[in-house]
Design a protein around this motif. Sequence first.
Motif, mmCIF file in Angstrom:
data_model
loop_
_atom_site.group_PDB
_atom_site.id
_atom_site.type_symbol
_atom_site.label_atom_id
_atom_site.label_comp_id
_atom_site.label_asym_id
_atom_site.label_seq_id
_atom_site.Cartn_x
_atom_site.Cartn_y
_atom_site.Cartn_z
ATOM 1 N N UNK A 140 -3.582 -5.396 -12.519
ATOM 2 C CA UNK A 140 -3.853 -6.511 -10.879
ATOM 3 C C UNK A 140 -4.540 -5.703 -10.228
ATOM 4 N N UNK A 141 -5.858 -6.557 -9.149
ATOM 5 C CA UNK A 141 -6.469 -5.643 -7.868
ATOM 6 C C UNK A 141 -5.467 -6.874 -6.992
ATOM 7 N N UNK A 142 -4.833 -5.992 -5.467
ATOM 8 C CA UNK A 142 -4.454 -6.636 -4.859
ATOM 9 C C UNK A 142 -5.102 -5.722 -3.694
ATOM 10 N N UNK A 143 -4.577 -6.273 -3.077
ATOM 11 C CA UNK A 143 -4.662 -6.171 -1.605
ATOM 12 C C UNK A 143 -3.693 -5.851 -0.665
ATOM 13 N N UNK A 144 -2.443 -4.902 0.364
ATOM 14 C CA UNK A 144 -1.354 -5.094 0.535
ATOM 15 C C UNK A 144 -1.568 -4.808 2.039
ATOM 16 N N UNK A 145 -0.865 -5.409 3.000
ATOM 17 C CA UNK A 145 -0.748 -5.207 4.191
ATOM 18 C C UNK A 145 0.332 -4.956 4.429
ATOM 19 N N UNK A 146 0.524 -3.446 5.565
ATOM 20 C CA UNK A 146 0.639 -2.805 6.347
ATOM 21 C C UNK A 146 1.083 -2.777 7.934
ATOM 22 N N UNK A 147 2.301 -2.718 8.129
ATOM 23 C CA UNK A 147 2.386 -2.634 9.506
ATOM 24 C C UNK A 147 3.273 -1.156 10.081
ATOM 25 N N UNK A 148 2.814 -0.531 11.351
ATOM 26 C CA UNK A 148 3.688 0.267 11.872
ATOM 27 C C UNK A 148 5.063 -0.277 12.734
ATOM 28 N N UNK A 149 5.828 -0.039 12.397
ATOM 29 C CA UNK A 149 7.189 -0.033 13.168
ATOM 30 C C UNK A 149 8.097 0.907 13.526
ATOM 31 N N UNK A 150 7.619 1.421 14.662
ATOM 32 C CA UNK A 150 8.822 2.611 15.228
ATOM 33 C C UNK A 150 7.936 3.882 14.416
ATOM 34 N N UNK A 151 9.030 4.064 13.489
ATOM 35 C CA UNK A 151 8.125 5.251 12.828
ATOM 36 C C UNK A 151 7.998 4.955 11.068
ATOM 37 N N UNK A 152 8.201 3.917 10.826
ATOM 38 C CA UNK A 152 7.823 3.540 9.487
ATOM 39 C C UNK A 152 7.019 2.759 9.739
ATOM 40 N N UNK A 153 5.784 2.464 8.037
ATOM 41 C CA UNK A 153 5.489 1.701 7.428
ATOM 42 C C UNK A 153 5.790 0.983 6.998
ATOM 43 N N UNK A 154 5.511 -0.388 7.181
ATOM 44 C CA UNK A 154 6.184 -1.736 6.141
ATOM 45 C C UNK A 154 5.194 -2.735 5.684
ATOM 46 N N UNK A 155 6.238 -2.659 4.516
ATOM 47 C CA UNK A 155 4.292 -3.775 3.971
ATOM 48 C C UNK A 155 5.439 -5.303 4.475
ATOM 49 N N UNK A 156 3.990 -6.460 5.257
ATOM 50 C CA UNK A 156 4.114 -7.267 5.481
ATOM 51 C C UNK A 156 3.542 -8.672 4.671
ATOM 52 N N UNK A 157 3.033 -7.763 3.415
ATOM 53 C CA UNK A 157 2.508 -9.483 2.843
ATOM 54 C C UNK A 157 0.892 -8.998 1.362
ATOM 55 N N UNK A 158 0.970 -9.207 0.882
ATOM 56 C CA UNK A 158 -0.426 -8.530 -0.228
ATOM 57 C C UNK A 158 -0.752 -9.872 -0.879
ATOM 58 N N UNK A 159 -1.908 -10.037 -1.445
ATOM 59 C CA UNK A 159 -2.747 -10.689 -1.905
ATOM 60 C C UNK A 159 -3.474 -10.875 -3.034
ATOM 61 N N UNK A 160 -3.515 -10.743 -4.011
ATOM 62 C CA UNK A 160 -3.487 -10.622 -5.852
ATOM 63 C C UNK A 160 -4.756 -11.249 -5.991
ATOM 64 N N UNK A 161 -5.757 -10.520 -6.177
ATOM 65 C CA UNK A 161 -7.710 -10.550 -6.177
ATOM 66 C C UNK A 161 -7.637 -11.411 -7.867
ATOM 67 N N UNK A 162 -7.109 -10.343 -8.574
ATOM 68 C CA UNK A 162 -7.485 -10.745 -9.827
ATOM 69 C C UNK A 162 -6.146 -10.001 -11.087
ATOM 70 N N UNK A 163 -5.279 -10.814 -12.103
ATOM 71 C CA UNK A 163 -4.217 -10.427 -12.634
ATOM 72 C C UNK A 163 -4.752 -10.784 -14.067
ATOM 73 N N UNK A 164 -3.780 -10.037 -15.019
ATOM 74 C CA UNK A 164 -3.875 -10.455 -16.156
ATOM 75 C C UNK A 164 -2.911 -9.137 -17.200
ATOM 76 N N UNK A 165 -1.962 -10.340 -17.722
ATOM 77 C CA UNK A 165 -0.776 -9.051 -17.951
ATOM 78 C C UNK A 165 -0.995 -9.859 -19.842
ATOM 79 N N UNK A 166 -0.410 -9.388 -20.799
ATOM 80 C CA UNK A 166 -0.740 -9.578 -22.301
ATOM 81 C C UNK A 166 0.738 -8.800 -23.327
#
Length: 309
Positions: A140-166
Amino acid sequence: ILLLLIALFFAPASFASDNYIAYADKTSSKSSAKQAQALEKEVRYTLRKLIFYTNTYKKDSLEALYSDKYINSDGFDKKIYFELVQKTWDMYPDIKYSMDIKDIKIIGNTAIAYVDEFASAQTSENVEETSIKGKLNSFSECIYYLEKVGEDWLITSDNIIDEKTSLTYGEANDLKVDLIVPQLVNSNKEYTAILKIDVPDKNMFVIASIGQEKITYPQVNSEEVFRKLPESGILERVFKSNKDNFNEYTVASLGITRAKVVEKNSKKEIKLVITGLGYIITRTNVIPQKDFSKVKTNEQKETTAKIMD
């Protein structure tokens, strides 16, 4: 859900598994280069932990890297997402993930990671009292979005642009198969799915089907209508994208049979034996349908009201 965000380079030795990691730095320079580099290293460390927890199946530690407000581009929240993760691990207990990071951008206390993701696993299927080995491969080709909360980076969302599974078994493991669909379509519009199978042996009898499924939870499987593969090795089907604004999967299924002479009641008979199975899944993202006529109507009413005043 087969792919999770994984990898990155700044981390303690316990996470330094270069067998799973590849990366390319393209981060644009900031006004404060040192500060940007420090933030990027923090993101890389978070993602390094992500690949480690994913490949060691540590669900609680993995969940802690996701924001409670997480929701992806398919509309799945954190609870649903991790239900799917657990089901994937249960179905493919040896599945392994890897990632190639293409770019990371830091914007204030948020980060965007552009990545290519990969997953692979071994499996087996019982067909006519015989177990045939299979393999799973996903990209998959993907975009991940993160946000810094305090000292930590947390994943808030992702968007899959392209995906192929066999997922292939037996003789299908060695077939060259391609399922071609558009990556992006408008809602309620027609598009064509093309399945190409290179059949090297004329003694193979191949049947195949192409179906369309909305990406929902729980997933509703499409009805399979199998046809004999034409001599050209190409099967096509025209779909209309849904008008409910769900992204879609195109699912191609194939079966390989061979004629085999068997002895039954002291007589020899010809029997078709299944020697291979295959499933190819490709994503199409659907652009939501919007009605701008209401906007225009409201604008006209507002303009008229202002003139009357």
